[in-house]
Scaffold this motif. Structure first.
Motif, PDB file in Angstrom:
ATOM      1  N   GLN A  79     109.027  26.416 113.468  1.00 28.10           N
ATOM      2  CA  GLN A  79     109.132  25.484 112.334  1.00 28.10           C
ATOM      3  C   GLN A  79     110.594  25.165 112.028  1.00 28.10           C
ATOM      4  O   GLN A  79     110.940  24.019 111.727  1.00 28.10           O
ATOM      5  N   LEU A  83     112.561  21.567 112.063  1.00 27.17           N
ATOM      6  CA  LEU A  83     113.401  21.078 110.971  1.00 27.17           C
ATOM      7  C   LEU A  83     114.757  20.621 111.494  1.00 27.17           C
ATOM      8  O   LEU A  83     115.259  19.545 111.125  1.00 27.17           O
ATOM      9  N   ARG A  86     114.566  17.331 113.280  1.00 22.49           N
ATOM     10  CA  ARG A  86     114.495  16.240 112.283  1.00 22.49           C
ATOM     11  C   ARG A  86     115.864  15.985 111.670  1.00 22.49           C
ATOM     12  O   ARG A  86     116.260  14.833 111.467  1.00 22.49           O
ATOM     13  N   ASP A  87     116.593  17.053 111.391  1.00 29.62           N
ATOM     14  CA  ASP A  87     117.936  16.934 110.827  1.00 29.62           C
ATOM     15  C   ASP A  87     118.852  16.163 111.774  1.00 29.62           C
ATOM     16  O   ASP A  87     119.576  15.241 111.372  1.00 29.62           O
ATOM     17  N   ASN A  90     118.055  12.501 111.856  1.00 28.95           N
ATOM     18  CA  ASN A  90     118.601  11.813 110.678  1.00 28.95           C
ATOM     19  C   ASN A  90     120.088  11.534 110.837  1.00 28.95           C
ATOM     20  O   ASN A  90     120.585  10.473 110.436  1.00 28.95           O
ATOM     21  N   MET A 185     116.952  21.958 104.942  1.00 27.19           N
ATOM     22  CA  MET A 185     115.832  21.511 104.107  1.00 27.19           C
ATOM     23  C   MET A 185     116.343  20.589 103.005  1.00 27.19           C
ATOM     24  O   MET A 185     115.775  19.524 102.743  1.00 27.19           O
ATOM     25  N   GLN A 188     117.299  16.874 103.748  1.00 27.56           N
ATOM     26  CA  GLN A 188     116.269  15.860 103.964  1.00 27.56           C
ATOM     27  C   GLN A 188     116.191  14.886 102.787  1.00 27.56           C
ATOM     28  O   GLN A 188     115.765  13.742 102.939  1.00 27.56           O
ATOM     29  N   SER A 359     106.770  14.712 102.516  1.00 31.89           N
ATOM     30  CA  SER A 359     106.732  15.367 103.820  1.00 31.89           C
ATOM     31  C   SER A 359     107.172  16.818 103.670  1.00 31.89           C
ATOM     32  O   SER A 359     108.058  17.132 102.862  1.00 31.89           O
ATOM     33  N   ALA A 361     109.161  20.141 104.887  1.00 29.77           N
ATOM     34  CA  ALA A 361     110.365  20.442 105.660  1.00 29.77           C
ATOM     35  C   ALA A 361     110.510  21.961 105.688  1.00 29.77           C
ATOM     36  O   ALA A 361     111.087  22.549 104.780  1.00 29.77           O
ATOM     37  N   ARG A 365     108.942  20.993 100.228  1.00 31.61           N
ATOM     38  CA  ARG A 365     108.324  19.671 100.205  1.00 31.61           C
ATOM     39  C   ARG A 365     109.382  18.685  99.728  1.00 31.61           C
ATOM     40  O   ARG A 365     110.130  18.947  98.772  1.00 31.61           O
ATOM     41  N   VAL A 366     109.480  17.558 100.399  1.00 31.24           N
ATOM     42  CA  VAL A 366     110.449  16.527 100.063  1.00 31.24           C
ATOM     43  C   VAL A 366     109.661  15.287  99.668  1.00 31.24           C
ATOM     44  O   VAL A 366     108.913  14.743 100.472  1.00 31.24           O
TER      45      VAL A 366
END
Length: 372
Positions: A79, A83, A86-87, A90, A185, A188, A359, A361, A365-366
């Motif tokens: 997990q 993350l 995803r970071d 971005n 986290m 995000q 979503s 993260a 939760r974001v």
């Protein structure tokens, strides 16, 4: 042209490799501190039991009963890897730059390591003796004006939120807890701020970070958006002082800090374009959550946005529900269980805020809310 394209791809691969190496080292560093902290805590628990004359059947504190299984370490690290992917996406999409080292130079980093480890036995002793009201006892006679729910040792941490020593090691503590993933986290939320600022002139955007603590999100926002100004609001004067001093000198002129309660925000009605709120609501009593939610709605302009980051709730990522059940017992979070079942959308809708995105993260939760 082909050579330029190849050079660009090589640069991207090099940048990705640096990012992966840095985040991997970060996870190893903080996960190792977690293992050392657990070993120290087990010794404290064993000693406390011997002093009470209890039979030593185990050196580990008893585990609270859970109704749901928890992910194993392999799944947790998977997990975290998701993350970080995803970071990085971005960053490459231009939402924010490659993160800076938020703990300063290596010597400062090592000093924080020593301070963190020195505090671990104190935290463990509070946990084993269920001593989480030291802050209330020491502030009983003070005319602090702080609400009762705030004056306790959340997470069993030394001094609660009310000392510079606590502020100094707080970010290190939470990074150990979340194995180096906390800052990622929190970042995000910058995606939603980036999307807003692409529509507006940064210099004209009124932005505030509510319950800013040590300034983690505010500092990242000012680093990412060089013309943005922001105001950090928090109940803790020591944490505000730390947040102010931690900012690089060149950014302090774009930041304001206000000591205030989120239940009574120091802003006029419909005066802010964007508000962020990070890891606050799970530490509020249910009735206070409703008050703060209404305040966030009050201060936002029509079309204004709330960037909300907090713990996962039950069902957000079902495989982690067991961890959420375990958390409040191990870390003194007295209002956490009610938060897990709180209907946040209904809470914010009472203040005119409607959720646009949500979503998970890792363990957060974001969410993005917009005022109609």
């Amino acid at each position: 042209m082909a050579q330029a394209s190849l050079a660009g791809r090589a640069f991207n691969w090099a940048r990705r490799a640096r990012y992966v190496a840095r985040q991997g080292s970060r996870v190893v560093w903080f996960a190792a501190h977690g293992e050392v902290a657990q070993a120290i805590s087990r010794r404290v628990v064993r000693k406390a039991r011997l002093e009470r004359g209890e039979e030593e059947t185990s050196t580990r504190p008893p585990k609270p009963a859970r109704t749901t299984s928890t992910p194993d370490l392999k799944r947790l690290f998977s997990q975290i890897a998701g993350l970080f992917a995803r970071d990085l996406a971005n960053i490459e999409a231009g939402h924010y730059p490659v993160p800076e080292g938020e703990f300063g130079r290596p010597r400062a980093f090592l000093d924080l390591s020593r301070s963190f480890l020195a505090d671990v036995p104190k935290v463990a002793r509070r946990r084993v003796s269920e001593a989480h009201q030291e802050v209330f006892d020491t502030t009983r006679e003070a005319a602090s004006g702080l609400p009762r729910y705030y004056r306790q040792n959340f997470h069993f941490q030394t001094d609660g939120w009310l000392s510079r020593d606590s502020a100094r090691i707080y970010d290190f503590q939470v990074e150990v807890l979340f194995k180096g993933a906390t800052a990622a986290m929190r970042r995000q939320g910058l995606v939603h701020l980036s999307e807003l600022l692409r529509e507006k002139d940064q210099r004209r955007v009124a932005y505030a970070d509510i319950a800013c603590g040590t300034g983690g999100l505010l500092a990242s926002a000012l680093a990412a958006f060089p013309r943005l100004r922001g105001v950090g609001v928090d109940l803790s004067e020591p944490y505000l002082a730390h947040a102010r001093e931690a900012l690089p000198a060149g950014r302090r002129g774009r930041a304001g800090f206000v000591n205030a309660n989120a239940e009574r925000l120091p802003f006029a009605d419909e005066s802010l374009d964007a508000v962020s709120c990070v890891y606050l609501f799970h530490e509020l009593p249910p009735k206070v959550r409703a008050v703060v939610a209404a305040e966030l709605g009050r201060v936002l302009k029509p079309g204004g946005r709330l960037i909300f980051i907090d713990s996962l709730q039950s069902g957000d990522l079902p495989e982690n529900d067991g961890l959420l059940e375990l958390f409040p017992d191990l870390f003194h979070e007295p209002y956490y269980r009610s938060y897990l079942a709180e209907d946040l959308d209904a809470l914010f809708s009472a203040g005119g805020l409607r959720r646009r995105e949500l979503s998970p993260a890792f363990l957060s939760r974001v969410a993005l809310y917009e005022k109609a």
